[in-house]
Design a protein around this motif. Structure first.
Motif, PDB file in Angstrom:
ATOM      1  N   GLY A  72       0.742  -1.240   0.000  1.00 36.53           N
ATOM      2  CA  GLY A  72       0.000   0.000   0.000  1.00 36.53           C
ATOM      3  C   GLY A  72       0.778   1.299   0.000  1.00 36.53           C
ATOM      4  O   GLY A  72       1.957   1.367   0.316  1.00 36.53           O
ATOM      5  N   VAL A  73       0.057   2.348  -0.375  1.00 33.76           N
ATOM      6  CA  VAL A  73       0.498   3.732  -0.190  1.00 33.76           C
ATOM      7  C   VAL A  73       0.004   4.160   1.189  1.00 33.76           C
ATOM      8  O   VAL A  73      -1.158   3.949   1.534  1.00 33.76           O
ATOM      9  CB  VAL A  73      -0.092   4.651  -1.268  1.00 33.76           C
ATOM     10  CG1 VAL A  73       0.227   6.106  -0.971  1.00 33.76           C
ATOM     11  CG2 VAL A  73       0.431   4.250  -2.644  1.00 33.76           C
ATOM     12  N   GLY A 157      -3.967  -0.056  -1.096  1.00 31.09           N
ATOM     13  CA  GLY A 157      -3.404  -0.740  -2.243  1.00 31.09           C
ATOM     14  C   GLY A 157      -3.767  -0.071  -3.555  1.00 31.09           C
ATOM     15  O   GLY A 157      -4.799   0.599  -3.677  1.00 31.09           O
ATOM     16  N   GLY A 158      -2.921  -0.286  -4.558  1.00 33.18           N
ATOM     17  CA  GLY A 158      -3.161   0.322  -5.859  1.00 33.18           C
ATOM     18  C   GLY A 158      -4.390  -0.229  -6.556  1.00 33.18           C
ATOM     19  O   GLY A 158      -5.047   0.482  -7.318  1.00 33.18           O
ATOM     20  N   GLY A 159      -4.706  -1.517  -6.315  1.00 31.90           N
ATOM     21  CA  GLY A 159      -5.849  -2.117  -6.988  1.00 31.90           C
ATOM     22  C   GLY A 159      -7.155  -1.424  -6.704  1.00 31.90           C
ATOM     23  O   GLY A 159      -8.055  -1.389  -7.553  1.00 31.90           O
ATOM     24  N   GLY A 160      -7.297  -0.852  -5.492  1.00 30.62           N
ATOM     25  CA  GLY A 160      -8.505  -0.131  -5.145  1.00 30.62           C
ATOM     26  C   GLY A 160      -8.488   1.299  -5.662  1.00 30.62           C
ATOM     27  O   GLY A 160      -9.440   1.760  -6.312  1.00 30.62           O
ATOM     28  N   ASP A 161      -7.395   2.013  -5.397  1.00 32.38           N
ATOM     29  CA  ASP A 161      -7.332   3.420  -5.797  1.00 32.38           C
ATOM     30  C   ASP A 161      -7.373   3.606  -7.302  1.00 32.38           C
ATOM     31  O   ASP A 161      -7.896   4.596  -7.809  1.00 32.38           O
ATOM     32  CB  ASP A 161      -6.070   4.066  -5.224  1.00 32.38           C
ATOM     33  CG  ASP A 161      -6.291   4.590  -3.813  1.00 32.38           C
ATOM     34  OD1 ASP A 161      -7.350   4.298  -3.232  1.00 32.38           O
ATOM     35  OD2 ASP A 161      -5.395   5.287  -3.287  1.00 32.38           O
ATOM     36  N   LYS A 212     -12.750   8.496   0.216  1.00 32.59           N
ATOM     37  CA  LYS A 212     -11.720   7.667   0.856  1.00 32.59           C
ATOM     38  C   LYS A 212     -11.920   7.613   2.364  1.00 32.59           C
ATOM     39  O   LYS A 212     -11.839   6.537   2.977  1.00 32.59           O
ATOM     40  CB  LYS A 212     -10.332   8.205   0.519  1.00 32.59           C
ATOM     41  CG  LYS A 212      -9.199   7.389   1.132  1.00 32.59           C
ATOM     42  CD  LYS A 212      -7.870   7.656   0.454  1.00 32.59           C
ATOM     43  CE  LYS A 212      -7.819   7.034  -0.924  1.00 32.59           C
ATOM     44  NZ  LYS A 212      -6.491   7.191  -1.569  1.00 32.59           N
ATOM     45  N   GLN A 213     -12.200   8.744   2.981  1.00 34.14           N
ATOM     46  CA  GLN A 213     -12.370   8.762   4.437  1.00 34.14           C
ATOM     47  C   GLN A 213     -13.585   7.958   4.888  1.00 34.14           C
ATOM     48  O   GLN A 213     -13.598   7.406   5.988  1.00 34.14           O
ATOM     49  CB  GLN A 213     -12.493  10.204   4.930  1.00 34.14           C
ATOM     50  CG  GLN A 213     -11.190  10.975   4.883  1.00 34.14           C
ATOM     51  CD  GLN A 213     -11.348  12.406   5.366  1.00 34.14           C
ATOM     52  OE1 GLN A 213     -12.196  13.149   4.861  1.00 34.14           O
ATOM     53  NE2 GLN A 213     -10.548  12.791   6.328  1.00 34.14           N
ATOM     54  N   PRO A 281     -13.150   2.186  -3.950  1.00 36.77           N
ATOM     55  CA  PRO A 281     -13.373   0.952  -3.204  1.00 36.77           C
ATOM     56  C   PRO A 281     -12.210   0.593  -2.292  1.00 36.77           C
ATOM     57  O   PRO A 281     -11.064   0.962  -2.545  1.00 36.77           O
ATOM     58  CB  PRO A 281     -13.517  -0.092  -4.322  1.00 36.77           C
ATOM     59  CG  PRO A 281     -12.604   0.413  -5.397  1.00 36.77           C
ATOM     60  CD  PRO A 281     -12.630   1.925  -5.305  1.00 36.77           C
ATOM     61  N   ASN A 282     -12.525  -0.119  -1.218  1.00 31.29           N
ATOM     62  CA  ASN A 282     -11.527  -0.814  -0.421  1.00 31.29           C
ATOM     63  C   ASN A 282     -11.504  -2.259  -0.891  1.00 31.29           C
ATOM     64  O   ASN A 282     -12.556  -2.865  -1.092  1.00 31.29           O
ATOM     65  CB  ASN A 282     -11.881  -0.776   1.070  1.00 31.29           C
ATOM     66  CG  ASN A 282     -10.865  -0.012   1.885  1.00 31.29           C
ATOM     67  OD1 ASN A 282      -9.846   0.432   1.376  1.00 31.29           O
ATOM     68  ND2 ASN A 282     -11.133   0.151   3.167  1.00 31.29           N
TER      69      ASN A 282
END
Length: 503
Positions: A72-73, A157-161, A212-213, A281-282
């Protein structure tokens, strides 16, 4: 009013501890929601994928190893009281949360007992060189009245963002209808099921931040279903939850009953002519924790109750599937595979991600030889975590395959590559390239990285070592479970709309 004194080193230690903590502990409510989805799932492929994610969660918690190779970032949300005074070595210092967070990230991601993958690159328009320690963090600071210091630390993670969506709607438009139109186009690269965050109103950047929050609040959709909506935001949550799950995308895009475990909504006042809407998404690697510092040392983080994993086995049940020897694999054998079939892979398996693909494509364009022979080989899209003693490789789950689609036709045609392995659907041009070449595409379960790594018996870098986690490895695997997602006839498994990828 007296100032609350907080040591800078306690902030660093707390953030670093939190990053290690969330790398291997899912939030309790998330595990329980996954178990609920697994219990009621009626579609066998999706049910099996959910079981893999749950076993992975249990193993990661007990072994203190990451639930996902994409660690993750780092996002740090700071809510600081105006009466908080941060000191370092007894001296008052100007609070630099960015500096403190960066030091914490470097400390956490380089921890020898559980090294985490460095994914951040500097100079995104230039060389995109890895920063090596996953810094810098993304820091959001809110100053409030009082003397409390509250932090939420997340590893996204990048997959969600990468699946985030934003639109400026007209005030008369339907927010729900727009969101529903976006979900199929997101594909399954965000590793559903997860939680969908929605931000409505404010300014464009506020909408994205709210989306995101909103993800950092407890999963409670079933309680909301029982009590009923009390306002428009709750009504939107219920509407979206039901409509998204009715799409039948399901776990990993394999079809099924649960695509989202919950939908969260945050909203803010906006201009009368504006209706900004954002969704993020998460994924199955949901990683965040919130805590407060009171000046009495670093935060104390309590592990989840182990009972949340009760009923989840320590390993996958005995696998039933076609045994495949990657070292002797032929096109004739691959032609016998059918979409939806389970395979158990053993033998030598190459890995490659975005940077390696770009480099190989450039070599082919220039007529230069590749550093490895791809003829009749199988390639896994993964960037693993570094191993610790006793491991061949760290967590090594699949990355989203569509990012490699623009390179696929050239590799299939010019190198004789036979099989690719990743997660989620592929674009229509990639499907056609696979069919034309008589090649196949297999999927592993995103969100089962530690479980998958147990099938890797040895690993060595064979090319592009300077790319770090994006180097080309050769794994030796034994009974690595995968499913045929696209066979040599071009038949595809996924229930989502294939994405068109620009060359």
């Amino acid at each position: 009013m007296a100032k609350r004194i907080i040591e800078a080193d306690d902030i660093i230690a707390s953030i670093a501890d939190a990053l290690q903590f969330v790398s291997y502990y899912h939030p309790e409510d998330f595990v329980l929601a996954l178990k609920r989805a697994w219990t009621v799932e009626t579609h066998a492929p999706a049910r099996h994928a959910l079981l893999q994610i749950l076993i992975n969660s249990k193993l990661s918690a007990s072994n203190h190893r990451p639930v996902c190779q994409d660690t993750g970032v780092v996002h740090v949300f700071v809510r600081a009281g105006m009466d908080v005074c941060i000191i370092q070595s007894g001296r008052a210092v100007t609070p630099s949360f960015q500096t403190l967070a960066n030091r914490a990230v470097a400390q956490a991601y380089r921890y020898a007992g559980n090294p985490l993958r460095a994914s951040m690159v500097r100079d995104p328009l230039g060389s995109r060189t890895n920063t090596q320690d996953n810094s810098p963090a993304v820091v959001h600071i809110e100053w409030v009245e009082g003397d409390t210091l509250s932090l939420t630390v997340a590893a996204k993670g990048g997959g969600g963002d990468v699946k985030a969506r934003y639109a400026m709607l007209n005030p008369s438009d339907s927010v729900a209808d727009w969101i529903i139109s976006q979900i199929p186009t997101m594909g399954a690269g965000w590793c559903p099921p997860g939680v969908l965050g929605v931000g409505v109103g404010g300014s464009p950047e506020q909408a994205m931040l709210m989306a995101k929050q909103s993800l950092f609040s407890p999963i409670d959709i079933h309680q909301l279903q029982e009590q009923g909506a009390q306002d428009a935001a709750q009504a939107l949550r219920l509407d979206l939850f039901n409509r998204i799950n009715a799409l039948g995308i399901g776990a990993q895009g394999l079809g099924g009953d649960t695509t989202v475990l919950d939908v969260k909504v945050k909203h803010a006042p906006s201009h009368a002519a504006m209706l900004p809407v954002a969704i993020i998404p998460n994924c199955a690697a949901t990683r965040f924790i919130s805590f407060e510092l009171d000046g009495n040392g670093p935060a104390t983080l309590s592990p989840p109750n182990p009972d949340i994993w009760s009923g989840i086995p320590q390993a996958l049940p005995a696998q039933h599937g076609r045994q495949v020897n990657l070292d002797t694999l032929t096109r004739q054998q691959v032609a016998q595979w059918r979409t939806g079939e389970t395979l158990l892979l053993s033998g030598k398996l190459l890995t490659a991600r975005d940077a390696a693909h770009k480099r190989m494509a450039e070599s082919l364009r220039l007529g230069s030889p590749l550093p490895i022979n791809l003829h009749n080989r199988s390639m896994y899209y993964v960037g693993p975590v570094d191993p610790i003693p006793g491991e061949a490789v760290g967590p090594a789950g699949p990355t989203t395959s569509t990012r490699m689609d623009k390179f696929l036709p050239q590799l299939l045609e010019e190198t004789g590559l036979l099989v690719t392995i990743g997660k989620a659907e592929r674009s229509q041009p990639a499907i056609e390239a696979l069919r034309h070449a008589g090649a196949a595409y297999l999927i592993a379960v995103g969100g089962a990285a530690y479980l998958i790594s147990q099938t890797v018996k040895s690993a060595r870098i064979v090319a592009y070592e300077d790319l770090g986690m994006e180097a080309i490895y050769e794994f030796t695997v034994h009974d690595m479970p995968v499913v045929v997602a696209i066979d040599t006839q071009g038949s595809t498994l996924h229930k989502v709309i294939p994405i068109q990828v620009q060359a």
